[in-house]
Every structure is written in structure tokens, then in C-alpha cells.
Design an enzyme around this catalytic site. Structure first.
Site: not given
Ligand SMILES: [Mg+2]
Length: 326
Positions: A200-201, A244
Site C-alpha cells: 500500500d502506498i 493504491e
């Protein structure tokens, strides 16, 4: 059969009364009879019509039947039109052979015997019919092959569309589900491990809010490509899981090995130095990653496998982001 579907026969003789006799003998046959009184007229008609057969008088002034035949053989449109020479002269073999050398297919002798004429003409019409049928079938077959090829290409495109993420061009959630379910089946059968990375960003909402959605999309594309290029082994599979979030399926891989791959993903992204001034853990875009290895307990499922990786991801976030947890 309409007159345009009927086969055409060309009859050529310098004497019009001979043409009328020939025509009356062929009248009952289901074809169009077209008349010419010279070799020149015959040749020009051959460019306007397709003929199943030419009945060609040998003795004609200016251009005789043999010369006419020779000119026919020299042209691609008329080269294969069969010819029956009609002649009153000698049945001597040498004379007959002269006709064959010009490409003649048959001979008829005056005075014409109606039964012989009709049976010979019938043979050629039948041949022409077969050829036409064969050509039609070939065309139909070519058309079908074309259609089939187009259908296959369309199917291929559709399949690609349905398994590819529109923004980043990497495999999508649907492709991920398919590959994970296949991996679990293989793993259960082979008793080999399999691992999953969820990524996950970090602070992506802040990135989007401050740089705008276009920049946000661009960031997603770069991160997706970076992850894809970090995952190099043939069986490994990376996908955009949603938003994301990205996922990597690693068949025949333990959690220990998966952790090394996850750390590589972090390193490779770091090298890109994608600026992120609104992140509290780095000046660049970073990832948090969770690793889980499949355990074939009684109640294992695809969902529990994903859930475990998600829990690990959550721990990585909680422990300060920009790291791997498992
Ligand atoms: Mg004549």
C-alpha cells in the site's frame, strides 16, 4: 436461373447462316448464346463476357480460327476458356494437331452432327459449372476464415481488457483472483508453500490532495511498473488490487523468501525518488508491505490468506510505514 446466372457460349463463324444453324442446335440448352462473325469481334466480346466455351470456325478471312485461338492463349483473361474448333477441312491428323498446338480442346466437323455437338458442349458446360461451384466454395471458405480470425482477435482483446487494469496496464483484481485461486490449488496438490505480499502506498491520500489526481494517477503508474519490474521470477505475479493497493502472488515461496522480495520492492521504488513532500516517513513515495504464507489448516481459504497478508500490512503501517511486516 436468371439470364445473368446462365453460362455464356460464344459461337464464331464468318457466315451468318452457319451461326444461325449452330444457334438453333444449342437453343434448348440452358445458356446464353452470343454470336460473332470474325476473330476480332470474338476477341473483343471475350473482354466483356465470361465464356464457358467458344465454338470457333477455323476458316475465316483476315484472322482465321487458329490465329484467334493463339491471341486468346496470350491473354490472361481468355487463356483458359475452352475452345471447340469447327471446321470443314480435312480430318487428317496433321491438321487436327495444328489446332491442338494452339491450345484447342476439341474438334467438330462440318456438316455438324447435332448429337455430337450437344454432347461435347454438355461436357464443357458441366466442367465450367464445377469450376464455378468450386470458386464459390473457395470464396466462402476464405470469408469464413477471415471472420473467424477477426473473432479470435476480438476475443483476445476483450480478455486482455477484462484482466488488465485500465490506468496502470498491470493485471487487475480479476486477474489476481484467478491467479491466486490457481496458485492455491497447485500448492495444495504439490504441498509446496506459497506466499502473498500486499502493498500500500504510504500517505497516498495526502499525495492526491496536494498534487492533484492527475499526478496521483501518474504516481500509481510508476509504482505499478516499479513493482512489476521487481518481481522477476517466472511464476511470480503482481497486480493492482484496488486503489493504491498492490498485491504479489509468489508460488513455491516461503514467507522468509517473500520478505526478501518485499524488501527489494521497497529498495527499487526508493531508487525512483518519486517526490512526496506530504509524507511523514520520507521525502519520497514509499510502500508498506505485509507478507503471509499459506497454511493448509482445516479452515483455510483464499480470503483468510488475503486477510493474513492484510493484517501484516496493517502492522507495517502501525509500526511506522515504509517497511515489511510478516
Ligand atoms: Mg468459315
Amino acid at each position: 436461373m436468371s439470364s445473368s446466372d446462365k453460362m455464356n457460349i460464344l459461337i464464331v463463324d464468318d457466315r451468318y447462316d452457319n451461326l444461325l444453324v449452330l444457334e438453333s442446335l444449342l437453343e434448348h440448352m440452358d445458356c446464353n448464346i452470343i454470336k460473332a462473325t470474325s476473330g476480332n469481334e470474338a476477341l473483343s466480346l471475350m473482354f466483356d463476357y465470361d465464356f464457358a466455351l467458344v465454338l470457333l470456325d477455323v476458316q475465316m478471312p483476315n484472322m482465321d480460327g487458329f490465329e484467334t485461338a493463339e491471341l486468346m492463349r496470350g491473354n490472361s483473361k481468355t487463356r483458359y476458356v475452352p475452345i471447340i474448333f469447327v471446321t470443314a477441312i480435312s480430318k487428317e491428323p496433321s491438321c487436327i494437331f495444328a489446332g491442338y498446338e494452339k491450345g484447342a480442346v476439341d474438334y467438330l466437323f462440318k456438316p455438324i452432327e447435332p448429337v455430337i455437338l450437344q454432347s461435347k458442349v454438355n461436357v464443357f458446360l458441366e466442367l465450367y459449372n464445377q469450376k464455378r461451384l468450386y470458386e464459390d466454395q473457395t470464396k466462402l471458405l476464405e470469408l469464413k476464415i477471415k471472420e473467424l480470425t477477426k473473432l479470435q482477435q476480438d476475443n483476445h482483446k476483450l480478455q486482455n481488457l477484462s484482466t488488465t487494469d485500465g490506468l496502470t496496464g498491470v493485471p487487475n483484481r480479476r486477474a489476481f483472483d484467478n491467479y491466486l485461486s490457481m496458485t492455491l490449488r497447485n500448492s495444495e496438490r504439490s504441498k509446496k508453500p506459497a506466499s502473498l505480499i500486499m502493498a500500500d502506498i504510504d500517505f497516498f491520500k495526502a499525495y492526491n490532495d496536494n498534487y492533484g489526481h492527475l499526478k496521483g494517477d501518474d504516481c500509481l503508474i510508476q509504482v505499478a511498473n516499479s513493482i512489476i519490474s521487481s518481481v522477476k521470477r517466472p511464476l511470480d505475479f503482481a497486480a493492482r488490487y484496488g486503489g493504491e493497493e498492490f498485491a504479489v502472488i509468489l508460488p513455491e515461496t516461503t514467507a522468509e523468501q517473500a520478505k526478501v522480495i518485499a524488501e527489494n520492492i521497497i529498495e527499487d521504488l526508493k531508487e525512483l525518488e518519486l517526490k512526496h513532500e506530504y509524507s511523514s516517513v520520507s521525502q519520497f513515495v514509499t510502500l508498506s508491505l505485509g507478507v503471509s504464507e499459506i497454511v493448509f489448516a482445516e479452515d483455510y481459504s483464499m480470503d483468510s490468506f488475503i486477510e493474513n497478508a492484510d493484517k501484516a500490512l496493517y502492522r507495517a503501517k502501525k509500526n511506522g510505514r515504509n517497511q515489511v511486516s510478516y
